[in-house]
Enzyme design. Structure first.
Site, PDB file in Angstrom:
ATOM      1  N   TYR A   1      94.313 142.259  61.399  1.00 32.40           N
ATOM      2  CA  TYR A   1      92.951 142.738  61.594  1.00 32.40           C
ATOM      3  C   TYR A   1      93.031 144.057  62.359  1.00 32.40           C
ATOM      4  CZ  TYR A   1      91.865 137.842  60.577  1.00 32.40           C
ATOM      5  OH  TYR A   1      91.782 136.606  59.991  1.00 32.40           O
TER       6      TYR A   1
ATOM      7  N   HIS B   1      87.274 140.398  57.483  1.00 28.14           N
ATOM      8  CA  HIS B   1      88.416 139.955  56.688  1.00 28.14           C
ATOM      9  C   HIS B   1      89.673 140.699  57.132  1.00 28.14           C
ATOM     10  CE1 HIS B   1      86.244 137.447  53.861  1.00 28.14           C
ATOM     11  NE2 HIS B   1      85.331 138.397  53.723  1.00 28.14           N
TER      12      HIS B   1
ATOM     13  N   LYS C   1      93.839 141.531  49.813  1.00 27.59           N
ATOM     14  CA  LYS C   1      94.612 142.144  50.882  1.00 27.59           C
ATOM     15  C   LYS C   1      95.706 143.020  50.272  1.00 27.59           C
ATOM     16  CE  LYS C   1      93.939 137.884  53.470  1.00 27.59           C
ATOM     17  NZ  LYS C   1      92.579 138.229  53.869  1.00 27.59           N
TER      18      LYS C   1
END
Length: 380
Positions: A316, A327, A358
């Site tokens: 993060y 997210h 991701k």
């Protein structure tokens, strides 16, 4: 038009330069109107029917002749043909083939790091721009991590299907900055450290550990992974009950008798104890994971376990509070600096990361400094 194979190149005479290079970006001009083609370029022109033969050979005989002698021409041919069909002009990155700045840019090809320079659509080898630097590999090959970064990996599977992967050397930064406490006591339990009465901000704002009662728990003990605990102990933020004079597991801060020297000694003891436990459980892998974790935290990025995704960490970049957590952006796998990728494993990692929105990143480390590599799927 027919060609002759001489010294690893195919030579064409007459008006070959005008027909194939000036209008379509093939080959390297020679004196007059002659042209030299790399074997993969010649194979493509044979396949299209633009060349009649090479030393009397058609496509099959020519590929059988040059395969192995001139490298993995079969794999290169499939990539070359696919990129041509996508509308790109491209040049083999081979010694003496490129001109000017592009020769320097493609110089790594001599040691096998890249195979083609691909030009932006509408441009060719006579222009100054390069869209992609491409390395061609078969699915069963291994690829050293050191050869990747700012390179497109073109992987040919056993059925001749192509997958393209963009590889970069990113700078992974974030904005998470919080002041750490000093000397918070905790207990080492098996493969984690529990802080029984930590300051709330350590979890709520800095996102270290997890509440012992789960993410919905309000206040109370926090459990740290061993990498989190080692990182915090190295900075004097935590100590372990039983180290030095630390004996109050419910105290919010402090260690030793309150002197700076005793606090530092207690933190050093805690760091050594946690690292020793980590190495006993994971071996050298723990040192590599700790190096990657520390690098990310020092760059303002919060790493958390990536176990659910088959990775070492998820990250993060901008954490203000756990209640407003967004997210995660990256999945991180930590690898030895000299790692060579199995392409099937690489494809699996990248596909999984993309499937959960991701980007896949690899931390390449010897346990001290860390080099970063990111890989994602690409459609040229």
């Amino acid at each position: 038009m027919d060609g002759q194979l001489e010294g690893g190149v195919v030579r064409l005479g007459d008006d070959a330069r005008q027909r194939f290079h000036d209008s379509r970006g093939y080959g390297r001009p020679l004196d007059g109107g002659a042209l030299a083609l790399a074997p993969v370029e010649a194979a493509h022109l044979l396949a299209r029917g633009d060349l009649g033969s090479i030393d009397g050979m058609g496509l099959r005989a020519f590929l059988e002749t040059v395969e192995g002698r001139e490298g993995d021409v079969g794999t290169d041919f499939l990539v070359y043909a696919d990129l041509r069909e996508r509308g790109f002009y491209l040049s083999p990155a081979r010694e003496g083939w490129l001109r000017g700045d592009r020769a320097a840019e493609g110089g790594r090809a001599v040691d096998g790091a890249i195979d083609f320079l691909v030009y932006p659509r509408g441009q060719g080898p006579w222009d100054g721009d390069v869209a992609y630097r491409v390395r061609c590999v078969g699915e069963r090959e291994t690829t050293p991590a050191a050869d990747l970064g700012e390179v497109i990996l073109a992987v040919v599977d056993e059925e001749g299907e192509l997958s393209y992967f963009e590889t970069e050397r990113p700078t992974i930064d974030g904005t998470t900055e919080h002041v750490l406490p000093t000397g918070v006591p905790g207990s080492l339990l098996a493969d984690r450290v529990v802080l029984w009465n930590p300051p709330d901000a350590l979890y709520e704002r800095s996102f270290y550990g997890q509440r012992l009662g789960g993410r919905d728990a309000e206040g109370g003990p926090v459990q740290l992974s061993l990498v989190e605990a080692a990182f915090l102990a190295a900075r004097g933020a935590i100590v372990l009950t039983g180290d030095g004079d630390v004996d109050d597991a419910d105290g919010a801060n402090g260690g030793g008798d309150g002197t700076v020297a005793d606090d530092e000694a207690a933190a050093a003891n805690a760091e050594a104890t946690v690292v020793e436990r980590g190495r006993a459980l994971e071996g050298e892998r723990f040192g590599r994971r700790l190096a990657a974790y520390s690098s990310l935290r020092e760059r303002g990025v919060v790493p958390k376990t990536g176990f659910k995704f088959g990775a070492d960490f998820r990250t993060y970049a901008d954490v203000e509070s756990v209640d407003q957590l967004g997210h995660s952006e990256h999945l991180v796998r930590v690898l030895p600096r000299g790692h060579a990728f199995s392409l099937r494993d690489l494809a699996l990692d990248v596909r999984l990361a993309g499937g959960v929105r991701k980007r896949m990143a690899f931390a390449l480390t010897d346990g001290s400094t860390v080099d970063w590599l990111s890989v994602s799927r690409l459609t040229p």
